[in-house]
Design a protein around this motif. Structure first.
Motif, PDB file in Angstrom:
ATOM      1  N   THR A  50       0.877  -1.082   0.269  1.00 10.37           N
ATOM      2  CA  THR A  50       0.294   0.302   0.239  1.00 10.37           C
ATOM      3  C   THR A  50       1.307   0.746   0.050  1.00 10.37           C
ATOM      4  OG1 THR A  50      -0.169  -0.436   2.467  1.00 10.37           O
ATOM      5  CG2 THR A  50      -2.081  -1.120   1.172  1.00 10.37           C
ATOM      6  N   GLN A  51       1.989   0.837   0.224  1.00 11.24           N
ATOM      7  CA  GLN A  51       3.051   2.499   0.633  1.00 11.24           C
ATOM      8  C   GLN A  51       3.418   2.544  -0.894  1.00 11.24           C
ATOM      9  OE1 GLN A  51       3.268   4.516   2.546  1.00 11.24           O
ATOM     10  NE2 GLN A  51       2.655   3.549   4.570  1.00 11.24           N
ATOM     11  N   GLY A  52       3.553   1.438  -1.979  1.00 11.80           N
ATOM     12  CA  GLY A  52       4.059   1.600  -2.851  1.00 11.80           C
ATOM     13  C   GLY A  52       5.151   0.815  -3.544  1.00 11.80           C
ATOM     14  N   TYR A  53       6.043   0.809  -2.025  1.00  9.71           N
ATOM     15  CA  TYR A  53       6.989   0.005  -2.763  1.00  9.71           C
ATOM     16  C   TYR A  53       7.073  -1.433  -2.742  1.00  9.71           C
ATOM     17  CZ  TYR A  53       8.556   4.065   0.753  1.00  9.71           C
ATOM     18  OH  TYR A  53       9.218   5.482   0.854  1.00  9.71           O
ATOM     19  N   LYS A 151       9.556   7.975  -8.278  1.00 13.55           N
ATOM     20  CA  LYS A 151       8.098   7.697  -7.424  1.00 13.55           C
ATOM     21  C   LYS A 151       7.182   8.126  -8.311  1.00 13.55           C
ATOM     22  CE  LYS A 151      10.019   5.669  -4.119  1.00 13.55           C
ATOM     23  NZ  LYS A 151      10.093   4.020  -3.790  1.00 13.55           N
ATOM     24  N   ARG A 152       5.617   7.952  -7.747  1.00 11.40           N
ATOM     25  CA  ARG A 152       5.201   9.007  -8.667  1.00 11.40           C
ATOM     26  C   ARG A 152       4.739   9.427  -7.165  1.00 11.40           C
ATOM     27  NH1 ARG A 152       2.129   4.157 -12.830  1.00 11.40           N
ATOM     28  NH2 ARG A 152       4.055   4.033 -14.304  1.00 11.40           N
ATOM     29  N   ASN A 172       7.422   7.730  -0.065  1.00 14.80           N
ATOM     30  CA  ASN A 172       7.372   8.096  -1.179  1.00 14.80           C
ATOM     31  C   ASN A 172       8.443   8.922  -2.224  1.00 14.80           C
ATOM     32  OD1 ASN A 172       6.129   6.770  -3.645  1.00 14.80           O
ATOM     33  ND2 ASN A 172       5.156   9.012  -3.881  1.00 14.80           N
TER      34      ASN A 172
END
Length: 249
Positions: A50-53, A151-152, A172
């Motif tokens: 969920t944190q994008g990693y 990162k986006r 992020n």
């Protein structure tokens, strides 16, 4: 999430760019093939999906982790064919991982094992490790270099804690990926208050900030400074996450 404008301001110190050469280390893997059991960790990011990693993550040995100052940094890693058994090395392939955890030394082993205090080592999530190594190898010599993080979206600030103890998780982060220092300013004040690294990517303040609009001034580990003006809106609650409209370049 709430969004806000931010301003780039000159760094107060000379930038220290990431090393550009390839360095030697070793790599192992932990977790399963879906990396579902690699969540959490010493940087405090929580759910890495969920944190994008995602699954491109690694735990760093003591010398690389630097007491949490390396949390969020990105590393390009390749199997070192000159030192590896060819049958366990995938040639011509690299993988980029984000530092999200700490690999502690095993004091029951001679010299503390692979993650001892002096040895550069990456304990990678299995899906990332298998991009460069063959499962049966278990441990492989690698070459690595620190690279800018891509990162986006904007930098995100998650506020936890309680009155007079505000714990802010910064996630992020692009470019350097990691944070050197951080200050906070409320809508009721004109000056900045220095925050302290509590653990990993979490920074704390002992001031009373509850409910006030907040601005953050963040310096990354390569020396770039950004002021996130009023990124946290008035009336915020503990547990909320606020996203900026700007990223490190």
């Amino acid at each position: 999430m709430a969004a806000s404008d931010a301003a780039v301001v000159p760094a107060t110190t000379s930038p220290s760019p990431a090393p550009t050469g390839w360095l030697k280390a070793h790599a192992t893997f932990y977790g399963g093939a879906d990396a579902s059991d690699t969540m959490g960790g010493a940087c405090g990011y929580g759910n890495l999906f969920t944190q994008g990693y995602g699954t491109r993550t690694a735990a760093l040995s003591t010398v690389l982790f630097n007491d949490g100052a390396s949390c969020g940094q990105c590393y390009k890693i390749a199997c070192d064919r000159k030192r590896a058994d060819p049958m366990f090395c995938r040639p011509g392939v690299t993988v980029t991982v984000t530092a999200t955890n700490f690999c502690p030394p095993n004091l029951a082993l001679p010299e503390g094992g692979w993650c001892n205090q002096q040895r550069p080592h990456f304990d990678m999530a299995q899906p990332a490790w298998e991009k460069i190594g063959v499962y049966g190898g278990g441990i492989i010599p690698v070459m690595y270099q620190r690279v800018p993080c891509v990162k986006r979206g904007g930098v995100r600030f998650t506020i936890n804690g309680h009155d007079y103890f505000n714990l802010v998780l910064v996630t992020n982060v692009a470019a350097a990926g990691s944070i050197r220092s951080m200050d906070v300013k409320t809508s009721n004040s004109t000056g900045w208050t220095r925050m302290a690294r509590n653990w990993g990517a979490n920074w704390h303040s002992l001031a009373y900030l509850t409910g006030q609009a907040l601005s953050f001034r963040v310096i990354d580990t390569d020396g770039q400074t950004i002021e996130f003006a009023n990124v946290v809106s008035q009336g915020w609650k503990f547990g909320q996450t606020f996203a900026s409209g700007l990223q490190f370049k």
